[in-house]
Scaffold this active site. Structure first.
Site, short mmCIF file in Angstrom:
data_model
loop_
_atom_site.label_atom_id
_atom_site.label_comp_id
_atom_site.label_asym_id
_atom_site.label_seq_id
_atom_site.Cartn_x
_atom_site.Cartn_y
_atom_site.Cartn_z
CD GLU A 269 -14.30 7.48 58.63
OE1 GLU A 269 -13.87 6.74 58.13
OE2 GLU A 269 -14.03 8.98 58.30
CE LYS A 329 -15.82 3.85 53.99
NZ LYS A 329 -14.98 4.88 54.15
CB CYS A 381 -15.99 8.28 54.94
SG CYS A 381 -14.48 9.88 54.07
#
Length: 505
Positions: A269, A329, A381
């Protein structure tokens, strides 16, 4: 036993301890029977309480669970958020107190409307339904905090075989039902028919879970792919420092240039700590390197886009070389990637102004990433901890990928809990998962939720291994949680109706 069932502080303290003990059932301790014991104590402790007393006891259980299970948030607040030790502790206590309401309110609802004192079997079934709905609700309300589900305790336990059928929530339901039935068996001795049914309901999930453990619900969709996942181990206080950006870009470039030839080369990430449009030349250069090796390079990178004439920022992952696509995301971390009530909170303390804490949510129904001709479901994540969201992407994929930066939580157990949830997603989907992180745990997870290979935390290294694209859907990917949700809704409706009828007789 009286301490458990009677009102008062002894019972509340025992509920607090029961909630805290759940930590031992989860990673890295993995003593799975503790989860069942904690549920037994919680259920038994609500049996003789008024709604108000039950609400307090539920709150104690929740405070113990979150206090013991998520204390590691202190590291991000104090070490990286600039909060003093006292302020960090006060903020955490307030956070735990608020989250404990997720258990206080269902406990009140249970004692006020759903408890069936005269029908122990129905009572156990309804308790299991309420427990499941409580877990689902705390994974949804205000974007959700789907952490510390009791079902994760069974990743290596007897009930693991249920995960591909109904996900982690089916396991949680089975645990809650088993706990309630164990408490009620002695009350059913005088009713042989109900006792036999209770014993079947008690034993069946465990037998089915053990029988299906290791069962292959999916099949290979192609040959194995060679993977290299780069773990840069960049210190968090340097991550967004402009003076160290070039050093980080050079680090991932040099580690990749010296790596073995593979099919998939994965960076964690925000491995590229520069906006994608600003780093496009660097990404194109690495893309040419990957294409020459016949490799797909996948990396985390923040993305800037204009949406409705406003400049918005997204946490993203992109593919270059032998692949294509950029994913933005959708499930953001509160305070880490966006600040609730930011007009009030920003500027109060450094924690509410962390770097990259102004991300926007990515759109729904984004296409998956494509790499080496396969569909890759990406989870950035925090996204991997949402069962239903993860399943919606996995159902369209051949491979699962999660990239993360758990450096925020230091040497605590938080990253290990995060890894366990990624393992459960692989088991639910029956697919291989690649997990690439900044400082660990970087790992490859097989379709049975087992770690195939990993590299140590807190060291700079490259993980090498193989993954196999998979096809076909597990029952959970096909039906998701709808069957279980319908069953739980019917059970709770039955309990409400029966209670109302009993009052009118």
């Amino acid at each position: 036993m009286r301490w458990i069932t009677r009102p008062g502080w002894p019972g509340n303290l025992l509920a607090l301890a029961a909630g805290a003990s759940t930590l031992l059932a989860l990673a890295p301790f993995d003593i799975w029977p503790v989860a069942l014991l904690a549920l037994v104590l919680f259920y038994a402790g609500l049996r003789q309480l008024t709604p108000r007393q039950a609400m307090g006891r539920g709150w104690c259980f929740g405070f113990g669970l979150y206090g013991a299970g998520t204390w590691w948030i202190y590291v991000s607040m104090n070490t990286y958020g600039g909060a003093s030790p006292l302020l960090a502790v006060l903020l955490l206590v307030a956070f735990f107190a608020a989250l404990a309401l997720f258990f206080a309110l269902p406990a009140w609802l249970w004692a006020r409307w759903l408890r069936r004192d005269a029908a122990p079997l129905a009572d156990a079934l309804c308790f299991a339904a309420l427990w499941l709905l409580q877990e689902a609700f705390r994974g949804w309300f205000l974007t959700g905090f789907p952490w510390l589900y009791s079902g994760y305790s069974q990743l290596d336990g007897p009930l693991a075989g249920l995960a591909p059928i109904g996900g982690v929530w089916l396991i949680s339901f089975a645990l809650a039902l088993s706990a309630a039935l164990l408490c009620n068996l002695h009350r059913l001795r005088a009713r042989p028919g109900f006792l036999a049914t209770a014993l079947v309901l008690l034993v069946a999930p465990w037998i089915i879970g053990m029988a299906l453990k290791g069962h292959a619900w999916t099949q290979p969709a192609g040959d194995a792919l060679k993977v290299a996942a780069v773990q840069g181990n960049v210190e968090q206080d340097l991550k967004w420092d402009p003076a160290h950006v070039n050093a980080q870009l050079a680090l991932y470039r040099d580690m990749s240039l010296s790596s073995k030839p593979v099919d998939l080369l994965v960076w964690p990430e925000t491995a590229v700590p520069v906006l994608k449009d600003q780093a496009q030349g660097y990404i194109d250069m690495m893309g040419r390197f990957a294409a020459e090796r016949n490799t797909a390079l996948i990396t985390g990178v923040p993305v800037r886009e204009v949406v409705h004439r406003q400049r918005r920022y997204f946490n993203g992952v992109t593919v270059t070389g032998q692949g294509d696509g950029t994913y933005l995301k959708q499930k953001l971390v509160p305070f880490g990637e966006y600040v609730p009530l930011q007009d009030m909170l920003r500027g109060l303390i450094e924690f509410f102004n962390l770097p990259m804490s102004d991300f926007a949510r990515g759109p729904d129904d984004q296409p998956l990433l494509q790499a080496k001709g396969y569909q890759v479901a990406p989870y950035i994540c925090y996204e991997v901890v949402y069962p239903e969201f993860a399943a919606s992407l996995a159902a369209r994929s051949d491979l699962l990928l999660t990239i993360s930066n758990d450096t925020w939580f230091g040497t605590s157990i938080g990253p290990l809990q995060h890894l366990q949830m990624a393992q459960m997603r692989a088991l639910e989907a029956g697919r291989w998962m690649i997990r690439a992180t900044n400082n660990g745990v970087t790992a490859l997870i097989d379709p049975f939720g087992r770690i195939s290979t990993q590299i140590p935390q807190f060291q700079r290294d490259i993980l090498y291994g193989e993954v196999v694209p998979m096809q076909q859907l597990t029952p959970y990917l096909q039906w998701r949680s709808w069957p279980l949700a319908i069953v739980c809704t019917l059970l709770m409706g039955w309990a409400l109706l029966a209670r109302r009828m009993a009052k009118t007789v």
